[in-house]
Enzyme design. Structure first.
Site, short mmCIF file in Angstrom:
data_model
loop_
_atom_site.label_atom_id
_atom_site.label_comp_id
_atom_site.label_asym_id
_atom_site.label_seq_id
_atom_site.Cartn_x
_atom_site.Cartn_y
_atom_site.Cartn_z
CG ASN A 9 60.53 33.47 59.59
OD1 ASN A 9 59.39 33.13 59.28
ND2 ASN A 9 61.24 34.33 58.88
NE ARG A 96 58.02 37.11 58.47
CZ ARG A 96 58.82 37.28 57.44
NH1 ARG A 96 59.89 36.56 57.31
NH2 ARG A 96 58.54 38.19 56.55
CG HIS A 184 57.54 42.01 52.72
ND1 HIS A 184 57.30 42.21 51.38
CD2 HIS A 184 57.93 40.73 52.84
CE1 HIS A 184 57.53 41.10 50.71
NE2 HIS A 184 57.91 40.17 51.58
CG HIS A 211 61.10 43.28 51.19
ND1 HIS A 211 61.67 43.07 52.44
CD2 HIS A 211 60.95 42.04 50.65
CE1 HIS A 211 61.85 41.77 52.62
NE2 HIS A 211 61.40 41.13 51.54
N GLY A 215 59.41 37.24 47.78
CA GLY A 215 58.19 38.05 47.90
C GLY A 215 58.65 39.48 47.65
NE ARG A 244 54.11 35.08 47.28
CZ ARG A 244 54.61 35.72 48.35
NH1 ARG A 244 53.91 36.65 48.94
NH2 ARG A 244 55.82 35.43 48.81
CG ASP A 286 67.44 32.22 41.63
OD1 ASP A 286 67.89 33.35 41.37
OD2 ASP A 286 67.96 31.45 42.45
CD GLU A 382 61.99 39.99 56.74
OE1 GLU A 382 62.87 39.30 56.18
OE2 GLU A 382 60.82 40.05 56.34
P1 ADP Z 1 63.25 35.42 50.77
O1 ADP Z 1 63.99 35.78 52.04
O2 ADP Z 1 61.93 36.08 50.61
O3 ADP Z 1 63.25 33.97 50.43
P2 ADP Z 1 65.38 36.84 49.46
O4 ADP Z 1 65.24 38.18 50.06
O5 ADP Z 1 66.52 35.99 49.89
O6 ADP Z 1 64.03 36.04 49.57
O7 ADP Z 1 65.46 37.04 47.88
C1 ADP Z 1 65.51 35.96 46.99
C2 ADP Z 1 65.63 36.52 45.58
O8 ADP Z 1 66.82 37.32 45.50
C3 ADP Z 1 65.74 35.46 44.50
O9 ADP Z 1 64.94 35.79 43.39
C4 ADP Z 1 67.21 35.54 44.10
O10 ADP Z 1 67.38 35.17 42.78
C5 ADP Z 1 67.46 37.02 44.28
N1 ADP Z 1 68.90 37.30 44.31
C6 ADP Z 1 69.81 36.97 45.25
N2 ADP Z 1 71.06 37.38 44.88
C7 ADP Z 1 70.91 37.99 43.67
C8 ADP Z 1 71.80 38.62 42.74
N3 ADP Z 1 73.12 38.69 42.98
N4 ADP Z 1 71.29 39.13 41.60
C9 ADP Z 1 69.97 39.06 41.34
N5 ADP Z 1 69.08 38.48 42.15
C10 ADP Z 1 69.54 37.95 43.30
#
Ligand code: ADP
Length: 397
Positions: A9, A96, A184, A211, A215, A244, A286, A382
């Site tokens: 990916n 992917r 997604h 989701h 993203g 975004r 984050d 995924e």
């Molecule tokens: P991607 O795979 O698209 O990079 P993820 O599905 O891993 O993203 O999601 C990342 C997001 O999830 C970030 O904004 C992170 O802060 C949030 N996140 C992860 N754990 C927690 C938590 N315990 N509480 C709140 N947000 C969280």
């Protein structure tokens, strides 16, 4: 020898990889996963096995002229070495691929013709498609006989009714591909399959899947098929995301060009990297950091994020004509009880009622006993979806 499937990916600055075995069984099993991130800046190569034991954690070299090729070579030799140690044969590699256009509603085995065809979609996803296809080529170069399969992020949404896929723009533009694709899809397909197994009666009904990761999007499922996506022509539409903006009036983009004299590159940067939670808070993309922060800007970013989810859930429920289940997935959806609770309260008018204690304890079913809508948390996967498609296509299952 046992068969295995490798999954790749690739994004602009990272490549995630994993290996699954037990191809003869219904459910594949993860052997290890890893990633190279910081490509182009300071690449790091990391891998761990299914139990979390570190297999590699190295600082890599970066020769910008070689692009992703050098990292793919490293990944392939790592995968090969691990497979040899474990006595696993490679059945094929699954990728992917972000865009399958209006044509591809299923995964496909890569051939020279298919690869040329997929090139046509680069203008539809300029930041991702090129990387995805280069990764396929890099594997071809190293192992011309390795069977490869492309799994598309758009494919699952090809069941969205034609009318809902169209924008109200001149027909000629629609015909050349300016339409709502949705993304997604591999995540939603995985969730739809899980729900079909875990609760078939719900899967047959009207479901909204949220989701919520870096993203973020919503998908409306009717009888396990996608009937609406909050994402559109690009993965920028819909909900507020890490960097975004989600839905934005195209008039804003015209203003940026006309009044701010911004270049194409600056606008791309603003909309893909500097907006969303990061843009509003000025602190971080984050969600965890924003929840910990006491700054009013962080609060505001979270409130806008929630407001847009509330509106979009209403829109999806209108399309479905009601709601039987709401499912949370991805980083924020799987891990933040506070966000889930707030979304549940905002959707109370639909009959959603979350059980606070089940939610706080991270249970799979978090709806209250008297909730009209079932509320679930299902971790997405995924990579497993890609591996399963690749196995099914290559082994004719
Ligand atoms: P991607 O795979 O698209 O990079 P993820 O599905 O891993 O993203 O999601 C990342 C997001 O999830 C970030 O904004 C992170 O802060 C949030 N996140 C992860 N754990 C927690 C938590 N315990 N509480 C709140 N947000 C969280």
């Amino acid at each position: 020898m046992n068969g295995s499937i490798s999954v790749l990916n690739s994004g602009s600055s990272s490549i995630k990889f994993s290996l699954f075995d037990q191809v003869e069984k219904e459910d594949l099993r993860l052997v290890f996963s890893g990633q190279v991130d910081g490509i182009g800046v300071m690449p790091k190569f990391k891998a761990k096995d299914a139990a979390g034991t570190i297999l590699a954690d190295e600082q890599g070299d970066d020769h910008p002229a070689q692009g992703h090729q050098q990292h793919i070579s490293r990944i392939i030799s790592f995968v090969r070495q691990q497979r040899t140690t474990l006595g696993l044969e490679l059945v094929g590699v699954g990728h992917r691929v972000v865009h399958g256009g209006a044509r591809y509603s299923q995964p496909v085995r890569i051939t020279a013709e298919i690869l040329n065809d997929l090139e046509l979609f680069i203008p539809l996803a300029p930041l991702h498609q090129g990387h995805n296809l280069n990764t396929i080529r890099a594997v071809q170069k190293i192992g011309p006989d390795i069977p490869q399969v492309a799994c598309f992020d758009t494919a699952f949404h090809r069941t969205i009714p034609e009318l809902a896929q169209r924008y109200a723009i001149p027909r000629s533009l629609t015909e050349e591909g300016v339409r709502r694709y949705g993304f997604h899809g591999l995540s939603y397909e995985y969730i739809a399959r899980c729900l079909r197994r875990l609760a078939p009666e719900l899967a047959n009904g009207r479901v909204i899947v949220a989701h919520l990761g870096s993203g973020a999007s919503l998908c409306a499922l009717q009888g396990s098929r996608s009937v609406a996506s909050s994402m559109g022509f690009s993965a920028m539409d819909g909900l507020v995301m890490g960097t975004r903006p989600g839905s934005i009036d195209p008039g804003v983009v015209l203003y940026l060009i006309e009044e701010k004299r911004m270049t194409m590159g600056e606008i791309v940067d603003l909309l893909y990297k500097k907006s969303g939670l990061l843009g509003v808070s000025g602190i971080s993309n984050d969600m965890r950091l924003l929840q910990e922060s006491t700054a009013p800007e962080a609060r505001e970013a979270i409130e806008i994020f929630l407001y847009r989810i509330r509106r979009e859930i209403g829109s999806m429920a209108a399309i479905l004509g009601g709601l039987d289940a709401l499912v949370f997935t991805a980083g924020i959806g799987e891990n933040s009880p506070t966000i889930r609770q707030r979304i549940g309260e905002d959707a109370r008018w639909l009959g959603v009622k979350i059980d606070r204690s089940a939610n706080d304890r991270g249970k799979q079913i978090i709806s209250a006993f008297d909730s009209k809508v079932a509320v679930w948390v299902i971790p997405t996967n995924e990579e497993l979806m890609i591996a399963t498609h690749t196995r099914d296509l290559l082994l004719g299952r």
